[in-house]
Design an enzyme around this catalytic site. Structure first.
Site, PDB file in Angstrom:
ATOM      1  N   CYS A  81       0.760 -10.159  -0.849  1.00  0.00           N
ATOM      2  CA  CYS A  81       0.051  -8.616  -0.270  1.00  0.00           C
ATOM      3  C   CYS A  81      -1.153  -8.298  -1.278  1.00  0.00           C
ATOM      4  O   CYS A  81      -2.053  -7.464  -1.008  1.00  0.00           O
ATOM      5  CB  CYS A  81       0.940  -7.498   0.208  1.00  0.00           C
ATOM      6  SG  CYS A  81       1.958  -7.112  -1.088  1.00  0.00           S
TER       7      CYS A  81
ATOM      8  N   GLU B 226      11.176  -1.089  -2.965  1.00  0.00           N
ATOM      9  CA  GLU B 226      10.025  -0.973  -3.530  1.00  0.00           C
ATOM     10  C   GLU B 226       9.694   0.537  -3.438  1.00  0.00           C
ATOM     11  O   GLU B 226       8.519   0.896  -2.696  1.00  0.00           O
ATOM     12  CB  GLU B 226       8.967  -1.910  -2.778  1.00  0.00           C
ATOM     13  CG  GLU B 226       9.337  -3.415  -2.857  1.00  0.00           C
ATOM     14  CD  GLU B 226       8.382  -4.366  -2.161  1.00  0.00           C
ATOM     15  OE1 GLU B 226       7.943  -3.950  -0.986  1.00  0.00           O
ATOM     16  OE2 GLU B 226       7.964  -5.294  -2.694  1.00  0.00           O
TER      17      GLU B 226
END
Lengths: 624, 624
Positions: free
Chosen positions: A397, A306
């Site tokens: 998240c 990421e």
């Protein structure tokens, strides 16, 4: 004029800075896309999020830690953070528009958290339930301080928003005091592999005046790049632990971590005046903007880790552009804007807000993107999972992070300084700053006129500063070198002032170093980046190209099915012959696009994509 | 004429097929790049690999399983497979050029494996030492059958190569029998998350005649796509468990897994005649070649999941192109070539061998690439780990895999059928097939002339078939529609035949659907893909562009420092003004490359890259 800053009800209230913020409740947004996002956030997203706190195991996990539940721990080691972000969203939503259900949820959650919290202040359901012998022993991936940071931000929000937050603040302070005992005065050295607690500790210091929180934040920032934590398996760059922050020249590794870390760095600068912190953060900002930022404001070029990539590595299809990274970038830019007053940070906030961030949520507020690429291919086989918005995620998240930002959007609209009031983002509504009340009428971003009417004002001279985005090349009145147009005078109730931004659609080209975008162009209008979706085309999008220098035509739509109100842009395109390769797709024939049939191609704002057919999408489109 | 197939000493000896293979020892390679690779493989790589068997924990782990060692288990759960591939390399190396150290190492290893093996035949040091209660309970990621497959291949190699392999074969058969008891006759259903055992079981059947091995392989292939194993966390596509193999249209997920699975599918077809297996495999091959194959023959566009991507997703910088995937692709193509006789499979073997595969090893044979991208950027910050070749890896699947292929290269040069002899790959040396002995003189791939001299032959007519690569557009004599030029006659000792391939350098263009390569070209000559390395340029490579339609000039170099013998290609380039973006790298100005200074740019064969400065490299270069 800056005396409100002390009682501002918003997420960020620094004690210094060139500009000082207003509270979430000081700005009413009454329409436009931002108003719409706040409405669906309240009606749909937060409702959904609150349900998920039970379903996804977040509250059950805390009951296990409190000795009140049975069953296995559910989800990730950072599952608690979903609740904290949800609490923060609820608190700012209450600040914006009170509802008794919100303080009730906060108080109930705080009670559970207080019962789950260890007597020494430690609180993390995963480690208490699953790995009690590993507390603070796996900092490289434990997320314990990351979760603590979100708890602190939730507690600050609940306290400032007067949203049932007394017990939540007490829980947060006990945990913060414990972190101070362990990592500041207790002699333990370390950092959390996922930065976040730094910015949160500074805010908790700002709220409480407890200086050890600031000192711990400063120490955690200074501790980076010293190899104090083990390698999580992703390498030290992943956690920005490869170099001390003052030595690092470029954003690296996990994008959300880097961006939250930067927010903390600027926060510590704002409270300590350590110029070396501001300097290194601005240096990385300039490098990141020039070489590692998507046209949508998104960050993170790689799924793997990421992560940011190398400079100029900006693939449209595999851009990760995590929704949380857009939020973290807005946080960082907001701190830089307050610290320096430079309009370029507000420009990037606007670009990020209307594109990378806004795209994360469906038109009805019930589905979310984790990853926000700039291209979706025809097949969607490998990407079936991440290719479309989803109701929720195993690692959730993003959704509550989105909710807390939308609820607090009013905080990011305007600031004050000793000279007067600066408006950074344009939305219809009302801005209150001390004696000043300013009504804002606009159809922005669909239209470029923003009309300000003074409703109340002091009798003395003050300056109204209005940001002129860099994209607005013909603006009335024009901007000064700082990116703002400013009028200083005595303002009387009823006085008006009009800003006219240049809403001509623009054909935009990538820098030649961005290999992944060579030969393509994108369309923008105002703050909006556009994309081409299959739903709007007359032929297969993969066979369409843009005519270089094409005229761009604006088409207003009151209610495009699935999308709602929008402004489409039509351009001249070519329909190319479709000729799939037979054998390897490499040959001696040049790939100059052949002449095709003239056809109109139609673009839709990027933030409104994926509300229809799930088909092909591309922001960057080949030039014929 | 095909009667040798029964005693062929090579990795693949099917009982049917249009073409039938020769043994590793039937082809002597005496120079050229392939000869050089075999020499450094023997002298440097295998020596290094054997040392690593001790250092990396592979042998110590097995001693733990045998109750002969102390200390913790080291490395991954598939660590045993490193030994099996190393054993296979040693066996083929012994077959090629005997050395008593090789059978000694095999016998010694087999003894240890026999002592580590459980009485029921099960053998896996990780599960026996670390997770004895999880045997066959975590098939989605256990790699137990994957490791078994490599054991079987090693045992087949040692047996065929007469390399100390009696005990190794006994160990392998005991494990194979155990797998049959558990998964074929025992009623357990499942697959290994990492395909490999299928092709290995078929080969063990071919060696031993034990039909249950073939039946188990067929069952494991039929079991895919039924959801019999849990999701490893990477999704079902990762392990090609999303669809039954006969229904899947395109290669997906972890590239090495897909490619080994395809090898197994064609193997089962070759032994059972199940046309539906060949048909589905060819269908995916055609799709993969047209839409998911790098110009180097590499496969796997994504680091995330080491995976294929969507169709036309072929980024040069982030191409994964794992070395093991190149090997697995060669295995699959070899089986398709034997099954069908089509030259296109031999073409892809050549492309892969000379490019994606050959680039995996340094010029001196001591360092290896795991990932083989087509571009390396200037900064190499995020990619410091994978950006350069390394001596070894924590996950060391590639180096011993490379060694086993190089040792067995002779197997892939020529085949026989009832009509005669077919030569698929060109290297100087000698080919023996029954009564036929053929000497090959060539400086291929540096030169296009290949001269065959018959040294012995039967008195009857037979056909000499020579592959004409698709890239050779002007060949003497020309090729027929099957991609081969064929001469049928009675051949006498001393008869010669010359093949002249077209070695003109070629400027190659990507299909327009490959977005990541738009506006770029690559250079090829013969079977070699070229790249531009910083070391050979007069200016910063990132500022160089190719002149469209440039003349390409061949420059022979006997000993380029660090590289050795090579043929460089010079082209006309432009040095562009360097103008890093100030602010976002997107603007209203078109990105047509401005006129620059004329400059010569120099390309080196891709397989020889990264032997010098570690600087910028690109296969695909912008056209001015």
């Amino acid at each position: 004029m800056a005396d409100f800053a002390d009682r501002v009800r918003g997420p960020l209230v620094p004690s210094t800075g060139v500009q000082r913020p207003l509270g979430v409740n000081d700005v009413e947004i009454e329409g436009g896309p931002l108003g719409r996002w706040q409405r669906i956030n309240r009606e749909a997203s937060i409702t959904l999020g609150l349900e998920r706190m039970e379903q996804s195991g977040v509250l059950p996990n805390l009951r296990l830690a409190a000795g009140e539940g049975t069953g296995p721990f559910q989800g990730y080691r950072f599952q608690d953070s979903d609740l904290y972000k949800q609490l923060e969203a609820v608190a700012w939503e209450h600040c914006r528009l009170p509802d008794e259900r919100y303080p009730a949820f906060v108080a109930e959650s705080a009670g559970l958290l207080a019962r789950a919290q260890r007597p020494d202040g430690y609180l993390n359901s995963h480690y208490q339930v699953v790995k009690p012998d590993k507390i603070f022993a796996e900092l490289e991936y434990s997320h314990e301080m990351y979760c603590a940071g979100h708890l602190f931000q939730a507690a600050v929000a609940a306290a400032r928003a007067d949203c049932g937050g007394q017990e939540l603040l007490a829980v947060a302070r006990r945990f913060a005091d414990h972190l101070v005992e362990v990592f500041l005065t207790g002699g333990d050295d370390g950092i959390d592999g996922h930065a976040e607690v730094e910015t949160a500790l500074v805010e908790l210091y700002r709220l409480t005046g407890e200086r050890s929180y600031l000192e711990l934040a400063a120490k955690l920032i200074d501790n980076r790049g010293k190899g104090l934590i083990a390698d999580s398996g992703m390498g030290p760059l992943y956690a920005q632990d490869h170099l001390p922050v003052r030595e690092a020249d470029t954003a690296v590794g996990h994008a959300v971590r880097q961006l939250y870390l930067e927010a903390g760095i600027v926060d510590v600068y704002l409270e300590t005046g350590d110029e070396s912190l501001l300097e290194c953060s601005v240096r990385r900002w300039e490098d990141m903007v020039a070489t590692k930022t998507s046209i949508t404001g998104g960050h993170g070029s790689r799924h793997d880790g990421e992560a940011f990539g190398e400079r100029y590595e900006l693939p449209p299809d595999r851009a990760y552009n995590e929704s949380c990274a857009a939020i973290a970038s807005i946080h960082w830019n907001w701190r830089l804007l307050l610290a320096t007053g430079h309009g370029r940070y507000a420009d990037l906030i606007e670009r990020t807000l209307y594109n990378a961030f806004a795209a994360s949520t469906s038109a009805d507020g019930t589905r979310f993107f984790y990853v926000n690429p700039l291209q979706r291919r025809a097949d969607l086989i490998e990407d079936a999972y991440l290719g479309r918005r989803r109701e929720w995620f195993a690692c959730a998240c993003c959704p509550p992070n989105i909710m807390r930002l939308v609820s607090s959007l009013g905080h990011y609209v305007a600031t004050v300084d000793d000279e007067g009031l600066s408006v950074h983002q344009y939305a219809p509504g009302r801005i209150r700053a001390g004696e000043i009340t300013l009504a804002v009428e606009t159809d922005y971003p669909w239209d470029g006129r923003v009309l300000f009417t003074v409703e109340s004002a002091p009798d003395t001279e003050w300056t109204l500063r209005l940001r002129v985005p860099a994209w607005s090349t013909r603006t009335a009145p024009p901007a000064g070198p700082d990116g703002y147009t400013a009028v200083r005078r005595v303002w009387r109730p009823g006085d008006t002032f009009a800003l006219d931004l240049d809403m001509s659609p623009r054909l935009v080209h990538p820098h030649r170093r961005i290999d992944a975008l060579r030969g393509c162009a994108a369309v923008e209008r105002g703050p909006l980046v556009y994309c081409f979706e299959q739903a709007d085309q007359q032929a297969a999008l993969e066979d369409l190209a843009l005519v270089p220098g094409t005229e761009l035509r604006v088409v207003e739509r009151d209610d495009l099915p699935g999308v709602g109100r929008t402004v489409l842009i039509e351009a001249d395109g070519l329909l190319l012959p479709s000729s799939p390769p037979d054998g390897l797709p490499y040959s001696g024939a040049p790939t100059d696009l052949p002449t095709g049939t003239g056809v109109t191609v139609t673009a839709v704002p990027y933030h409104q994509w994926d509300n229809r057919d799930g088909g092909v999408m591309r922001v960057w489109t080949p030039l014929a």
